[in-house]
Design an enzyme around this catalytic site. Structure first.
Site, PDB file in Angstrom:
ATOM      1  N   ARG A   1       0.788  -1.240  -0.067  1.00 50.47           N
ATOM      2  CA  ARG A   1      -0.045   0.007  -0.062  1.00 50.47           C
ATOM      3  C   ARG A   1       1.024   1.179   0.051  1.00 50.47           C
ATOM      4  NH1 ARG A   1      -4.811  -0.485  -1.745  1.00 50.47           N
ATOM      5  NH2 ARG A   1      -5.587   1.304  -0.660  1.00 50.47           N
TER       6      ARG A   1
ATOM      7  N   THR B   1      -4.657   6.519  -3.478  1.00 48.75           N
ATOM      8  CA  THR B   1      -5.521   6.151  -4.627  1.00 48.75           C
ATOM      9  C   THR B   1      -5.747   7.375  -5.601  1.00 48.75           C
ATOM     10  OG1 THR B   1      -7.042   4.766  -3.256  1.00 48.75           O
ATOM     11  CG2 THR B   1      -8.092   5.436  -4.968  1.00 48.75           C
TER      12      THR B   1
ATOM     13  N   ARG C   1       1.890   5.476  -7.864  1.00 51.33           N
ATOM     14  CA  ARG C   1       1.117   6.479  -8.324  1.00 51.33           C
ATOM     15  C   ARG C   1       1.465   7.901  -8.292  1.00 51.33           C
ATOM     16  NH1 ARG C   1      -3.865   3.602  -5.015  1.00 51.33           N
ATOM     17  NH2 ARG C   1      -4.546   2.099  -6.709  1.00 51.33           N
TER      18      ARG C   1
ATOM     19  N   ASN D   1      -5.295   4.978 -12.273  1.00 47.72           N
ATOM     20  CA  ASN D   1      -4.229   4.986 -11.310  1.00 47.72           C
ATOM     21  C   ASN D   1      -3.329   3.895 -11.404  1.00 47.72           C
ATOM     22  OD1 ASN D   1      -5.791   3.180  -9.946  1.00 47.72           O
ATOM     23  ND2 ASN D   1      -6.284   4.445  -8.288  1.00 47.72           N
TER      24      ASN D   1
ATOM     25  N   HIS E   1      -3.729  -1.718  -8.618  1.00 44.24           N
ATOM     26  CA  HIS E   1      -4.704  -1.895  -7.681  1.00 44.24           C
ATOM     27  C   HIS E   1      -3.838  -2.936  -6.549  1.00 44.24           C
ATOM     28  CE1 HIS E   1      -7.994  -3.684  -5.201  1.00 44.24           C
ATOM     29  NE2 HIS E   1      -7.350  -4.902  -5.372  1.00 44.24           N
TER      30      HIS E   1
END
Length: 152
Positions: free
Chosen positions: A87, A93, A104, A114, A117
């Site tokens: 993460r 996000t 990102r 983006n 996932h």
């Protein structure tokens, strides 16, 4: 002993823009082990099942259409703390809120494109791994340098 695993998917925009090797490299350099890898064009049903938590959201249809519009690289990564680390490596996000140095933050501009996932927790990771991969597609193996990655 099974270590922590997470599901990551390079979305069609990341594949089309040629970021597969760069993204995989970031996780390899961190010291995580790739135990599942495949490229596919997801069916609408797979996309709907994957993003089912967003079913009632106004962007759901567009998200499903986008994810099923082209090739996706689905991956399972393994290692100590891999879910939280992934993460952090991926970034926020919304790409414009993502820190420089994250995938990102470095490679994406728009929330709808983006790049990648990543599972947001242990239960989500298990669900997504089982959704995208059959058990025989997961390679359980040991790296020759595993003793140098984490303290026992």
């Amino acid at each position: 002993m099974i270590k922590e695993r997470t599901f990551l998917a390079i979305k069609p925009d990341g594949v089309q823009r040629g970021y597969i090797a760069e993204i995989i490299g970031r996780f390899e350099k961190k010291g995580f082990k790739l135990v599942g890898l495949k490229q596919l064009i997801p069916s609408k049903q797979l996309a709907q099942d994957h993003y089912g938590v967003h079913r009632e959201r106004p962007f759901f249809k567009d998200l499903v259409n986008f994810i099923s519009s082209g090739p996706v690289v689905a991956m399972i990564w393994e290692g100590e703390g891999v879910i939280l680390s992934a993460r952090k490596i991926i970034g926020a996000t919304k790409p414009l809120e993502a820190e420089p140095g994250t995938i990102r933050g470095d490679l994406a501009i728009d929330i709808g494109r983006n790049i990648i996932h990543g599972s947001d927790g242990e239960e989500t990771a298990k669900f997504e791994i089982n959704l995208w991969f059959d058990q025989h597609e997961i390679c359980d193996w040991e790296t020759s340098d595993s003793e140098w990655r984490v303290e026992s």
